[in-house]
Design a protein around this motif. Structure first.
Motif, PDB file in Angstrom:
ATOM      1  N   PRO A  60      13.263 -72.606   4.784  1.00  0.00           N
ATOM      2  CA  PRO A  60      13.051 -73.559   5.739  1.00  0.00           C
ATOM      3  C   PRO A  60      11.468 -73.862   5.866  1.00  0.00           C
ATOM      4  CG  PRO A  60      14.711 -72.029   6.385  1.00  0.00           C
ATOM      5  CD  PRO A  60      14.229 -71.594   5.090  1.00  0.00           C
ATOM      6  N   ARG A  61      10.656 -72.899   6.081  1.00  0.00           N
ATOM      7  CA  ARG A  61       9.254 -73.080   6.192  1.00  0.00           C
ATOM      8  C   ARG A  61       8.597 -73.909   5.114  1.00  0.00           C
ATOM      9  NH1 ARG A  61       3.842 -69.130   6.640  1.00  0.00           N
ATOM     10  NH2 ARG A  61       2.519 -70.920   7.391  1.00  0.00           N
ATOM     11  N   VAL A  62       8.997 -73.609   3.897  1.00  0.00           N
ATOM     12  CA  VAL A  62       8.280 -74.191   2.812  1.00  0.00           C
ATOM     13  C   VAL A  62       8.832 -75.683   2.589  1.00  0.00           C
ATOM     14  CG1 VAL A  62       8.188 -74.518   0.227  1.00  0.00           C
ATOM     15  CG2 VAL A  62       8.120 -72.231   1.204  1.00  0.00           C
ATOM     16  N   MET A  63      10.091 -76.041   3.003  1.00  0.00           N
ATOM     17  CA  MET A  63      10.704 -77.372   3.415  1.00  0.00           C
ATOM     18  C   MET A  63       9.826 -78.097   4.566  1.00  0.00           C
ATOM     19  SD  MET A  63      14.721 -77.074   3.063  1.00  0.00           S
ATOM     20  CE  MET A  63      15.414 -76.253   1.778  1.00  0.00           C
ATOM     21  N   ARG A  64       9.337 -77.177   5.368  1.00  0.00           N
ATOM     22  CA  ARG A  64       8.628 -77.752   6.343  1.00  0.00           C
ATOM     23  C   ARG A  64       7.134 -78.315   5.781  1.00  0.00           C
ATOM     24  NH1 ARG A  64      11.177 -73.847   9.612  1.00  0.00           N
ATOM     25  NH2 ARG A  64       9.405 -72.536   9.881  1.00  0.00           N
ATOM     26  N   VAL A  65       6.530 -77.334   5.101  1.00  0.00           N
ATOM     27  CA  VAL A  65       5.477 -77.718   4.596  1.00  0.00           C
ATOM     28  C   VAL A  65       5.557 -78.890   3.715  1.00  0.00           C
ATOM     29  CG1 VAL A  65       3.316 -76.840   2.778  1.00  0.00           C
ATOM     30  CG2 VAL A  65       4.465 -75.285   4.575  1.00  0.00           C
ATOM     31  N   ALA A  66       6.605 -78.951   2.938  1.00  0.00           N
ATOM     32  CA  ALA A  66       6.815 -80.110   2.025  1.00  0.00           C
ATOM     33  C   ALA A  66       6.789 -81.300   2.901  1.00  0.00           C
ATOM     34  CB  ALA A  66       8.193 -79.917   1.121  1.00  0.00           C
ATOM     35  N   CYS A 103      11.819 -82.856   8.155  1.00  0.00           N
ATOM     36  CA  CYS A 103      11.277 -84.168   8.161  1.00  0.00           C
ATOM     37  C   CYS A 103      11.201 -84.729   9.700  1.00  0.00           C
ATOM     38  CB  CYS A 103      11.713 -85.428   7.387  1.00  0.00           C
ATOM     39  SG  CYS A 103      11.341 -85.072   5.505  1.00  0.00           S
ATOM     40  N   ARG A 104      12.320 -84.456  10.320  1.00  0.00           N
ATOM     41  CA  ARG A 104      12.537 -84.706  11.840  1.00  0.00           C
ATOM     42  C   ARG A 104      11.302 -84.030  12.663  1.00  0.00           C
ATOM     43  NH1 ARG A 104      18.117 -85.234  10.750  1.00  0.00           N
ATOM     44  NH2 ARG A 104      18.337 -83.209  10.816  1.00  0.00           N
ATOM     45  N   ALA A 105      11.193 -82.660  12.277  1.00  0.00           N
ATOM     46  CA  ALA A 105      10.346 -81.819  13.006  1.00  0.00           C
ATOM     47  C   ALA A 105       8.848 -82.460  12.871  1.00  0.00           C
ATOM     48  CB  ALA A 105      10.196 -80.576  12.417  1.00  0.00           C
ATOM     49  N   VAL A 106       8.508 -82.950  11.868  1.00  0.00           N
ATOM     50  CA  VAL A 106       7.086 -83.732  11.850  1.00  0.00           C
ATOM     51  C   VAL A 106       7.292 -85.380  11.866  1.00  0.00           C
ATOM     52  CG1 VAL A 106       6.409 -81.775  10.337  1.00  0.00           C
ATOM     53  CG2 VAL A 106       7.264 -83.836   9.089  1.00  0.00           C
ATOM     54  N   GLY A 107       8.305 -85.681  12.300  1.00  0.00           N
ATOM     55  CA  GLY A 107       8.454 -87.264  12.664  1.00  0.00           C
ATOM     56  C   GLY A 107       8.339 -88.059  11.271  1.00  0.00           C
ATOM     57  N   ARG A 108       8.661 -87.447  10.375  1.00  0.00           N
ATOM     58  CA  ARG A 108       8.994 -88.235   9.030  1.00  0.00           C
ATOM     59  C   ARG A 108      10.205 -88.970   8.587  1.00  0.00           C
ATOM     60  NH1 ARG A 108       6.677 -86.036   3.161  1.00  0.00           N
ATOM     61  NH2 ARG A 108       7.161 -87.607   1.940  1.00  0.00           N
ATOM     62  N   THR A 126      11.739 -90.711   2.476  1.00  0.00           N
ATOM     63  CA  THR A 126      10.567 -90.671   1.972  1.00  0.00           C
ATOM     64  C   THR A 126      10.119 -89.563   1.264  1.00  0.00           C
ATOM     65  OG1 THR A 126       9.111 -90.001   3.852  1.00  0.00           O
ATOM     66  CG2 THR A 126       9.686 -92.536   3.566  1.00  0.00           C
ATOM     67  N   LEU A 127      10.777 -88.323   1.265  1.00  0.00           N
ATOM     68  CA  LEU A 127      10.508 -87.105   0.511  1.00  0.00           C
ATOM     69  C   LEU A 127      11.667 -87.327  -0.470  1.00  0.00           C
ATOM     70  CD1 LEU A 127       9.277 -84.632   0.349  1.00  0.00           C
ATOM     71  CD2 LEU A 127      10.526 -83.721   2.307  1.00  0.00           C
ATOM     72  N   ARG A 128      11.150 -87.263  -1.763  1.00  0.00           N
ATOM     73  CA  ARG A 128      12.147 -87.287  -2.755  1.00  0.00           C
ATOM     74  C   ARG A 128      12.546 -86.016  -3.117  1.00  0.00           C
ATOM     75  NH1 ARG A 128      10.790 -91.778  -7.205  1.00  0.00           N
ATOM     76  NH2 ARG A 128      13.256 -91.563  -7.292  1.00  0.00           N
ATOM     77  N   ARG A 129      13.793 -85.597  -3.734  1.00  0.00           N
ATOM     78  CA  ARG A 129      14.387 -84.398  -3.958  1.00  0.00           C
ATOM     79  C   ARG A 129      14.496 -84.014  -5.493  1.00  0.00           C
ATOM     80  NH1 ARG A 129      18.634 -85.828   0.801  1.00  0.00           N
ATOM     81  NH2 ARG A 129      16.878 -86.174   2.547  1.00  0.00           N
ATOM     82  N   SER A 130      14.329 -82.922  -5.835  1.00  0.00           N
ATOM     83  CA  SER A 130      14.466 -82.323  -7.123  1.00  0.00           C
ATOM     84  C   SER A 130      15.496 -81.073  -7.127  1.00  0.00           C
ATOM     85  CB  SER A 130      13.169 -82.242  -7.758  1.00  0.00           C
ATOM     86  OG  SER A 130      13.507 -81.481  -8.991  1.00  0.00           O
ATOM     87  N   ILE A 132      20.166 -86.439  -5.333  1.00  0.00           N
ATOM     88  CA  ILE A 132      19.169 -85.905  -5.975  1.00  0.00           C
ATOM     89  C   ILE A 132      18.381 -86.903  -6.836  1.00  0.00           C
ATOM     90  CG2 ILE A 132      18.451 -83.925  -7.319  1.00  0.00           C
ATOM     91  CD1 ILE A 132      19.167 -82.918  -4.802  1.00  0.00           C
ATOM     92  N   ASP A 133      17.125 -86.965  -6.781  1.00  0.00           N
ATOM     93  CA  ASP A 133      16.380 -87.966  -7.503  1.00  0.00           C
ATOM     94  C   ASP A 133      15.754 -87.521  -8.712  1.00  0.00           C
ATOM     95  OD1 ASP A 133      16.063 -90.078  -5.357  1.00  0.00           O
ATOM     96  OD2 ASP A 133      15.286 -88.263  -4.170  1.00  0.00           O
ATOM     97  N   HIS A 134      15.858 -86.065  -9.145  1.00  0.00           N
ATOM     98  CA  HIS A 134      15.196 -85.703 -10.398  1.00  0.00           C
ATOM     99  C   HIS A 134      15.965 -84.343 -10.710  1.00  0.00           C
ATOM    100  CE1 HIS A 134      12.181 -84.532 -13.498  1.00  0.00           C
ATOM    101  NE2 HIS A 134      12.173 -83.571 -12.949  1.00  0.00           N
ATOM    102  N   ALA A 135      16.090 -84.246 -11.723  1.00  0.00           N
ATOM    103  CA  ALA A 135      16.642 -82.871 -12.381  1.00  0.00           C
ATOM    104  C   ALA A 135      15.771 -82.000 -13.318  1.00  0.00           C
ATOM    105  CB  ALA A 135      18.139 -83.234 -13.114  1.00  0.00           C
ATOM    106  N   ASN A 136      15.422 -81.058 -12.708  1.00  0.00           N
ATOM    107  CA  ASN A 136      14.483 -80.067 -13.297  1.00  0.00           C
ATOM    108  C   ASN A 136      15.318 -78.964 -14.247  1.00  0.00           C
ATOM    109  OD1 ASN A 136      12.378 -77.386 -11.921  1.00  0.00           O
ATOM    110  ND2 ASN A 136      11.994 -78.584 -14.140  1.00  0.00           N
ATOM    111  N   VAL A 137      15.288 -79.415 -15.547  1.00  0.00           N
ATOM    112  CA  VAL A 137      16.085 -78.751 -16.404  1.00  0.00           C
ATOM    113  C   VAL A 137      15.746 -77.703 -17.426  1.00  0.00           C
ATOM    114  CG1 VAL A 137      18.187 -78.940 -17.929  1.00  0.00           C
ATOM    115  CG2 VAL A 137      17.488 -80.839 -16.124  1.00  0.00           C
ATOM    116  N   MET A 138      16.118 -76.311 -17.265  1.00  0.00           N
ATOM    117  CA  MET A 138      15.585 -75.361 -18.111  1.00  0.00           C
ATOM    118  C   MET A 138      16.691 -75.429 -19.367  1.00  0.00           C
ATOM    119  SD  MET A 138      13.830 -71.684 -17.688  1.00  0.00           S
ATOM    120  CE  MET A 138      15.370 -70.905 -16.783  1.00  0.00           C
ATOM    121  N   LEU A 139      16.484 -75.544 -20.466  1.00  0.00           N
ATOM    122  CA  LEU A 139      17.329 -75.559 -21.665  1.00  0.00           C
ATOM    123  C   LEU A 139      17.114 -74.080 -22.467  1.00  0.00           C
ATOM    124  CD1 LEU A 139      16.426 -78.942 -22.744  1.00  0.00           C
ATOM    125  CD2 LEU A 139      18.546 -78.261 -21.850  1.00  0.00           C
TER     126      LEU A 139
END
Length: 312
Positions: free
Chosen positions: A177-183, A214-219, A223-227, A286-293
């Motif tokens: 959660p804290r890293v999400m708040r930083v994001a 996002c709600r915690a920082v008024g965003r 607008t925060l895209r997800r991978s 989800i907007d982007h798939a970060n794929v390890m092959l």
């Protein structure tokens, strides 16, 4: 949803191999190639090559076209923040504006100890990441940057040239959660890691966690895209898939059943079967798939997923 290939230089890649994967991925419709930021694979991996992430990205900036490049993610501890800002600005210029700036708090203690870095507790490392973002964004934006944090500082520092992209896209990776708040405060993108966990167990976490952050920082959360970071073992047919899994299990010195059991969170299937999983991930927001092959079979995997990677 678009697709990016995750490369782990710590597995032993040569530069030519990474360059060729990037070019093949671009031809197959993938949007990005990512490199992890590690210094060694493990304490006993004395003969396993591990290319340094930012010098690798600088070379890719000149030897590729079209595909976007970036670290997923750069460890904030390994470089002075002002130097990191300078490096990133230069790579963005050299790539013609194709850099994605991914950053994380750092986690691999064996690297810290081996290379002489202090390894503070996780909360301190996250605070250091925030201070790194303060310094980097000021250097990219301002003529001169001054900042005095608890851990890092700059005094009238200059970054010239600035990044070609204004602003430079910022990605933050993690799970907590804290890293999400930083994001929510700093990033354009958040990459949900932990690829060993099935996506169904992560999608609600990333959706709800980012919405709260996002709600915690008024965003606006939109607008925060997800991978999502995923592992994928894919081939066009079942026969080719069985051959791939048999090879990977033999390489790991285990049985096919044990190998599969250890990868319950991965996407394993034919192109069509994998396509259904990826489309469900996209429908979940989800907007982007970060794929390890599979290591050594990245080009085969990129081509197997080419049709899906071209879907938008």
């Amino acid at each position: 949803m678009d697709f990016g290939i995750q490369i782990e230089p710590q597995f032993g890649f040569s530069y030519d191999a990474v360059r060729d994967i990037a070019r093949a991925a671009h031809d197959a419709g993938w949007s990005r190639i990512w490199v992890s930021d590690h210094l060694l694979l493990g304490g006993d991996a004395v003969a396993t090559d591990c290319l340094e992430a930012w010098s690798l990205l600088a070379a890719l900036a000149r030897d590729t076209e079209g595909i976007r490049i970036g670290p997923m993610v750069s460890c904030q501890s390994y470089r002075n923040p002002a130097l990191l800002a300078k490096i990133a600005a230069g790579v963005d210029q050299m790539s013609g504006g194709r850099l994605e700036f991914g950053i994380g708090a750092g986690w691999k203690e064996i690297e810290y100890r081996a290379y002489g870095y202090e390894f503070p507790e996780a909360g301190v490392r996250v605070t250091q990441m925030v201070e790194t973002l303060e310094i980097c964004t000021r250097l990219w934006r301002d003529e001169r940057a001054t900042y005095r944090g608890k851990y890092y500082r700059v005094d009238e520092a200059v970054c010239a040239p600035k990044p070609k992209q204004r602003p430079l896209p910022i990605w933050i990776g993690g799970t907590k959660p804290r890293v999400m708040r930083v994001a929510a405060q700093w990033a354009d993108w958040f990459n949900m890691s932990n690829p060993g966990t099935h996506e169904r167990d992560r999608l609600d976490v990333v959706r709800d966690g980012l919405a709260d952050a996002c709600r915690a920082v008024g965003r606006d959360p939109a607008t925060l895209r997800r991978s999502l970071f995923v592992q994928a073992f894919v081939a066009p047919t079942h026969a080719e898939l069985d051959e791939l899994i048999e090879m990977l299990a033999a390489r790991a010195k285990t049985s096919k059943e044990q190998w599969l059991g250890q990868r319950s969170g991965a996407i394993v299937g034919t192109t069509d079967e994998a396509g259904e999983r990826f489309r469900a991930i996209a429908r979940a927001g989800i907007d982007h798939a970060n794929v390890m092959l599979p290591y050594g079979r990245e080009i085969d995997g990129a081509n197997a997923l080419a049709q899906i990677a071209r879907e938008r």
